[in-house]
Enzyme design. Structure first.
Site, short mmCIF file in Angstrom:
data_model
loop_
_atom_site.label_atom_id
_atom_site.label_comp_id
_atom_site.label_asym_id
_atom_site.label_seq_id
_atom_site.Cartn_x
_atom_site.Cartn_y
_atom_site.Cartn_z
N HIS A 38 37.87 50.36 55.99
CA HIS A 38 39.04 50.56 55.14
C HIS A 38 39.57 49.21 54.66
CE1 HIS A 38 43.55 51.39 54.86
NE2 HIS A 38 42.99 51.88 53.78
N TYR A 62 30.81 42.66 30.43
CA TYR A 62 32.02 43.15 31.09
C TYR A 62 31.76 44.44 31.88
CZ TYR A 62 34.27 39.54 28.41
OH TYR A 62 34.61 38.31 27.88
N TYR A 65 36.26 36.51 39.65
CA TYR A 65 35.26 35.79 40.44
C TYR A 65 35.79 35.46 41.84
CZ TYR A 65 32.37 34.93 36.23
OH TYR A 65 31.60 35.06 35.12
N ASP A 81 40.95 53.23 48.24
CA ASP A 81 42.08 53.02 49.14
C ASP A 81 43.37 53.60 48.56
OD1 ASP A 81 43.98 52.06 50.92
OD2 ASP A 81 43.08 50.08 51.06
#
Length: 148
Positions: free
Chosen positions: A22, A130, A112, A64
């Site tokens: 998680h 992209y 990045y 999440d």
């Protein structure tokens, strides 16, 4: 092949998402992404597009629910408000498989930096620029686990 497992999840990628906990993050990267120099382990998905790998991962991995943002894309350099077609496809897939999560954008170098702390990077041969997305893993609840 295994029953109930998306066919694009090879052994390495299946192991990766199964061992992530998680809050861990995974990057799905296009063919131009500098995956090998980011730091996290790289899983190759040659011959597969980023949207297809996103579908395979989200078929088995929740996002999440305990954080404000759980999915990010890279902003277009020079036009941060642009939404490339592939990013719209990412959002549609997230909406279909992970519910009401918004795909947020990150400036290129911020993307990045976040990728450098990911658990894994999945290097696809996605040709569209992209075509990069970061996902934060959520909790798998007991009732979601299939037992025989």
């Amino acid at each position: 092949m295994l029953k109930g497992i998306h066919p694009l999840l090879g052994p390495d990628l299946l192991h990766a998402i199964a061992t992530m906990g998680h809050g861990d993050e995974i990057v799905i990267a296009d063919g131009n992404f500098p995956a090998s120099t980011m730091g996290p382990p790289v899983i190759r998905a040659d011959g597969v597009g980023a949207v297809e790998i996103l579908e395979a991962i989200l078929a088995h991995m929740p996002l999440d629910q305990f954080v404000e943002d759980a999915a990010w894309r890279m902003q277009v350099v020079g036009d941060p408000h642009a939404v490339p077609e592939i990013c719209a496809e990412f959002q549609a897939m997230i909406t279909r498989l992970a519910a009401d999560f918004q795909l947020e954008s990150l400036e290129r170098f911020a993307f990045y930096e976040r990728a450098q702390t990911a658990a894994y990077i999945v290097a696809t041969t996605e040709l569209r620029i992209y075509g990069n997305v970061i996902l934060k893993k959520g909790v798998v609840y007991p009732e979601e686990v299939h037992r025989v």
